[in-house]
Design an enzyme around this catalytic site. Structure first.
Site, PDB file in Angstrom:
ATOM      1  N   THR A 195       0.793  -1.101   0.052  1.00  0.00           N
ATOM      2  CA  THR A 195      -0.039  -0.017   0.111  1.00  0.00           C
ATOM      3  C   THR A 195       0.708   1.049  -0.101  1.00  0.00           C
ATOM      4  O   THR A 195       0.260   2.282  -0.369  1.00  0.00           O
ATOM      5  CB  THR A 195      -0.949  -0.063   1.226  1.00  0.00           C
ATOM      6  OG1 THR A 195      -0.310  -0.078   2.351  1.00  0.00           O
ATOM      7  CG2 THR A 195      -1.649  -1.298   1.275  1.00  0.00           C
ATOM      8  N   LEU A 241      -2.565   4.787   0.200  1.00  0.00           N
ATOM      9  CA  LEU A 241      -4.070   4.612   0.147  1.00  0.00           C
ATOM     10  C   LEU A 241      -4.236   3.266   0.313  1.00  0.00           C
ATOM     11  O   LEU A 241      -3.799   2.357  -0.484  1.00  0.00           O
ATOM     12  CB  LEU A 241      -4.540   4.915  -1.300  1.00  0.00           C
ATOM     13  CG  LEU A 241      -5.948   4.911  -1.735  1.00  0.00           C
ATOM     14  CD1 LEU A 241      -6.648   6.039  -0.811  1.00  0.00           C
ATOM     15  CD2 LEU A 241      -6.444   5.057  -3.101  1.00  0.00           C
ATOM     16  N   HIS A 242      -4.504   2.870   1.803  1.00  0.00           N
ATOM     17  CA  HIS A 242      -4.216   1.510   2.125  1.00  0.00           C
ATOM     18  C   HIS A 242      -5.503   0.793   1.729  1.00  0.00           C
ATOM     19  O   HIS A 242      -5.545  -0.413   0.992  1.00  0.00           O
ATOM     20  CB  HIS A 242      -4.017   1.401   3.641  1.00  0.00           C
ATOM     21  CG  HIS A 242      -3.126   2.286   4.251  1.00  0.00           C
ATOM     22  ND1 HIS A 242      -1.743   1.928   3.823  1.00  0.00           N
ATOM     23  CD2 HIS A 242      -2.923   3.358   5.068  1.00  0.00           C
ATOM     24  CE1 HIS A 242      -1.078   2.734   4.445  1.00  0.00           C
ATOM     25  NE2 HIS A 242      -1.502   3.776   4.960  1.00  0.00           N
ATOM     26  N   ASP A 243      -6.616   1.057   2.319  1.00  0.00           N
ATOM     27  CA  ASP A 243      -7.675  -0.066   2.298  1.00  0.00           C
ATOM     28  C   ASP A 243      -8.365  -0.003   1.130  1.00  0.00           C
ATOM     29  O   ASP A 243      -8.987  -1.217   0.612  1.00  0.00           O
ATOM     30  CB  ASP A 243      -8.944   0.607   3.433  1.00  0.00           C
ATOM     31  CG  ASP A 243      -8.511   0.500   4.818  1.00  0.00           C
ATOM     32  OD1 ASP A 243      -7.434  -0.160   5.045  1.00  0.00           O
ATOM     33  OD2 ASP A 243      -9.011   1.009   5.571  1.00  0.00           O
ATOM     34  N   CYS A 245      -7.104  -0.715  -1.521  1.00  0.00           N
ATOM     35  CA  CYS A 245      -6.328  -1.667  -2.190  1.00  0.00           C
ATOM     36  C   CYS A 245      -7.085  -3.096  -2.376  1.00  0.00           C
ATOM     37  O   CYS A 245      -6.776  -3.939  -3.034  1.00  0.00           O
ATOM     38  CB  CYS A 245      -4.744  -1.929  -1.718  1.00  0.00           C
ATOM     39  SG  CYS A 245      -4.017  -0.798  -2.206  1.00  0.00           S
TER      40      CYS A 245
END
Length: 312
Positions: A195, A241-243, A245
């Site tokens: 991420t 931008l973590h979630d 992904c």
């Protein structure tokens, strides 16, 4: 077009909200429910925030269930400094019109998965894994009945974002993560190693902002908040931008490179609490865990823009 049935388990949270906007707009995802958990902010705020995002997206058809208020064995954690006191950055919160779904999150997960064909329902876990662990404790067959479980959590090469070696979602409830990883279900893990390659720079935020919909404009505003926090707190220029992904992987797995592995979670040491030990020396034919080692950052943002534009 193959449609994937999906439950999103989340703790909105700025990047959770962007993930929800993407999933609500995705034509190849059948979103069965959103389940919420205490994490980035307390549980009463995460369920409200999920309902706010649902209302902005115009998807009141999707039930939102409130879940666990605290981890399995630990006091609640929080990350308001990265998401704002209310969890949605600069967005002015309001009481959404849509109701909360019947029953707690863990029960909803069990019922939705077990009442559908084996392997047909995926779960995207983008907060602490408390709800899924509770569901597995309630229904012992759940792990073998689940489709892919796509997790945002963990860190290896990148190091942690809450301690030197732990990422927040795993650190917040390491015992729950250990239950899920030890259950035998198929888990695809998108940790910080991947991420951190998906960065919301100015051009990418502007491209989302240019889409003519309330959902896109709200997503862009949330990303601008994250960008400001990245500059003021972390010292970087473009926030990871973590979630989203996890949703991108479900839609376009070719945007990520994963490796089969075995993952274990540290639960006994306060110093290394939530550390994800990722071992790549496994038999690929039998491995139940896959760790993302690379991501196409531009491809993920192009997918978000395209999906939001087509839904506008």
């Amino acid at each position: 077009m193959t449609v994937q049935s999906l439950i999103i388990d989340c703790d909105p949270g700025v990047d959770d909200a962007v993930a929800l906007f993407l999933a609500f707009a995705a034509p190849d995802l059948e979103l069965l429910a959103v389940t919420t958990v205490g994490g980035n902010v307390p549980a009463h705020l995460t369920q409200r925030n999920a309902r706010i995002i649902r209302q902005i997206a115009g998807r009141e058809d999707v039930p939102v269930h409130r879940g666990a208020e605290r981890p399995l064995k630990r006091p609640p954690a929080g990350a308001g400094e990265f998401h704002g006191a209310e969890g949605l950055g600069d967005l002015e919160p309001f009481e959404p019109a849509g109701i909360i779904g019947d029953g707690p999150s863990a029960n909803a997960i069990v019922d939705l998965v077990m009442n559908r064909p084996q392997g047909s329902v995926a779960v995207a876990v983008i907060g602490p894994m408390t709800n899924l662990a509770l569901a597995m404790r309630r229904e012992r067959r759940l792990a073998e009945w689940l489709g892919p479980v796509v997790v945002m959590g963990g860190a290896r090469a990148e190091g942690g974002n809450i301690t030197a070696s732990a990422e927040f979602n795993i650190w917040a409830d390491p015992e729950a993560a250990a239950v899920v990883f030890g259950s035998g279900c198929q888990v695809i893990v998108l940790g910080l190693d991947a991420t951190h390659q998906v960065r919301a720079d100015e051009g990418r935020i502007a491209a989302i902002e240019a889409v003519d919909s309330e959902a896109a404009r709200t997503a862009a505003a949330l990303l601008r908040f994250s960008q400001r926090v990245e500059r003021e707190v972390v010292g970087g220029e473009a926030s990871p931008l973590h979630d989203p992904c996890t949703i991108a992987w479900l839609m376009r797995p070719d945007l990520f490179q994963t490796r089969p592995c075995r993952i274990e979670v540290e639960t006994n040491s306060d110093l290394t609490r939530g550390h994800t030990a990722v071992e790549f020396r496994v038999d690929p034919a039998t491995a139940r865990h896959h760790w993302a080692v690379a991501a196409d950052g531009q491809g993920v943002f192009d997918l978000i823009v395209e999906t939001l534009r087509n839904a506008a």
